[in-house]
Design a protein around this motif. Structure first.
Motif, PDB file in Angstrom:
ATOM      1  N   GLY A 163       3.331  19.530  -8.929  1.00 48.04           N
ATOM      2  CA  GLY A 163       2.573  19.898  -7.735  1.00 48.04           C
ATOM      3  C   GLY A 163       1.081  19.717  -7.931  1.00 48.04           C
ATOM      4  N   PRO A 249       4.457  26.153  -7.549  1.00 52.27           N
ATOM      5  CA  PRO A 249       5.537  25.307  -8.069  1.00 52.27           C
ATOM      6  C   PRO A 249       6.004  25.687  -9.470  1.00 52.27           C
ATOM      7  CG  PRO A 249       3.859  23.965  -7.003  1.00 52.27           C
ATOM      8  CD  PRO A 249       3.321  25.359  -7.053  1.00 52.27           C
ATOM      9  N   ASN A 364       3.356  21.402  -3.544  1.00 53.83           N
ATOM     10  CA  ASN A 364       2.006  21.672  -4.025  1.00 53.83           C
ATOM     11  C   ASN A 364       1.696  23.162  -4.134  1.00 53.83           C
ATOM     12  OD1 ASN A 364       1.398  18.931  -4.125  1.00 53.83           O
ATOM     13  ND2 ASN A 364       0.533  18.903  -2.067  1.00 53.83           N
TER      14      ASN A 364
END
Length: 420
Positions: A163, A249, A364
């Motif tokens: 991410g 993430p 992300n």
């Protein structure tokens, strides 16, 4: 018999493999070609002026929230906060251009550090690959974490480490915080239509904690040495009307998507949603369609032409189903709308960094503020109405009458949706 069937199976596999590679190659070639042509067409062109809403402040949950729709207004208040810092500055951004605006922020942060303020900065390495290395040299008095271009290291198999840091946060002295869609750069100051909020009161602590948690999770990536953990001195106050939803993430946490779906599914009056890139998953599309079919006023506001033409074309693949269900689609003209906001039923609001796409909702590092407040929702509805005045509404008749080559391009690019 078996001996003869094996060469045939091998030939079939080769044909299938070549066909798939050809299809993927065509898709990528079309995407790259479109991007290059679009980039050439944009050279030297400037966006036209667009309507904005002046900063508005409302009381929310024991503090205040101020909305910004124009970069110049936002930057002025952010710089004023940094210049007035007495103890601590947390600054995090996805893009930090090395232009005049970027230099203003760099100088303000460096000056704060020089007068004894603890200044912590985070920026994403990949997003700033084209920024001059000279700009990325910071005074030693500033603590700077460059989130690496490739963060997986030897754990290339670990999807949690891919991410990007797409967040935009500023917290000063634990008393005032800023969060939203604005990156730092000249173009964003005057040419892009975006949305940010300034927060005071109990909610600032959660924004401060979001920054500290990311710093501590990644501090060992600082060049040259490992940094000490960033510890917060203040205590949290539970405020039911303001929450900060964070995608992390590394910890496999993606609450922003759930936040959106919950608000959409319980809507009874209206859902007004603005996003720079609209590439949702099927469940998200179904939620919007279901809301429209039960009589909710569902409006989607997206750029007529964004800065990523391939994303524009792929997003159009959803329009037919949405329009047929009764969702109204507005396309913002003459400038890039980069806001990531929504308001529901005159009560619920979110403003943040997450787009409605796979990268933001399940890939992300992102952060959105979620507020339950009628005053703020009223302001956000006013902002949406002003933005809508600068839009072209897409009708189902117009959409169905589009050229055959447009339909073909949408069909060819559709398989790339999972990548965006």
């Amino acid at each position: 018999m078996t001996h003869r069937s094996e060469p045939m199976a091998g030939r079939v596999l080769r044909v299938v493999r070549r066909t798939l590679l050809t299809i993927v190659g065509v898709q990528l070639a079309v995407a790259i070609g479109m991007s290059l042509v679009d980039s050439y067409r944009r050279r030297g062109k400037k966006p036209k002026p667009f309507p904005t809403t002046p900063p508005r402040t409302v009381e929310v949950g024991g503090g205040t929230m101020t909305t910004y729709t124009y970069g110049s207004d936002l930057y002025a208040d952010m710089l004023e906060a940094i210049e007035g810092a007495q103890r601590q500055v947390f600054f995090e951004t996805y893009i930090w251009k090395g232009d005049a605006t970027g230099e203003r922020f760099k100088k303000a942060l460096a000056d704060a550090a020089a007068r004894g303020v603890d200044v912590y900065c985070i920026y994403d390495g990949f997003a700033n690959l084209v920024v001059s290395p000279v700009f990325k040299h910071f005074p030693r008095s500033m603590k700077v974490l460059r989130y690496p271009v490739y963060a997986a290291g030897l754990r290339f198999f670990d999807l949690r480490r891919y991410g990007r840091d797409h967040r935009k946060i500023l917290v000063v002295d634990g008393e005032v915080g800023f969060v939203g869609g604005f990156n730092i750069g000249d173009a964003y100051e005057t040419e892009w239509r975006d949305t940010h909020v300034r927060v005071t009161g109990p909610g600032v602590w959660d924004l401060q904690r979001a920054f500290a948690d990311f710093w501590n999770l990644n501090r060992r990536r600082r060049l040259g040495h490992s940094a000490r953990p960033l510890l917060l001195e203040t205590s949290s106050v539970w405020e039911s009307r303001i929450r900060f939803q964070r995608n992390v993430p590394r910890l496999w946490m993606f609450p922003i998507r759930s936040m959106y779906l919950e608000a959409i599914n319980r809507a009874s009056r209206n859902i007004w949603l603005t996003t720079a890139y609209f590439l949702p998953d099927p469940d998200f599309v179904d939620a919007l369609k279901d809301a429209a079919r039960r009589g909710v006023d569902v409006r989607l506001l997206v750029p007529l032409k964004s800065n990523h033409i391939v994303a524009d074309w792929i997003s159009r693949g959803y329009f037919s189903h949405l329009l047929e269900a009764g969702v109204r689609i507005f396309r913002y003209r003459d400038a890039m709308v980069h806001a990531k906001t929504a308001t529901v039923d005159g009560t619920w609001t979110t403003v943040g960094t997450a787009n409605i796409d796979r990268l933001s909702l399940s890939g992300n590092y992102e952060i959105n503020v979620e507020a339950i407040d009628r005053g703020l929702a009223e302001v956000m509805e006013e902002i949406f109405t002003v933005d809508e005045s600068n839009c072209l509404e897409l009708t189902i008749g117009e959409w169905e009458a589009r050229d055959l080559h447009r339909k073909f391009t949408e069909f060819v690019l559709a398989p790339l949706r999972p990548l965006l």
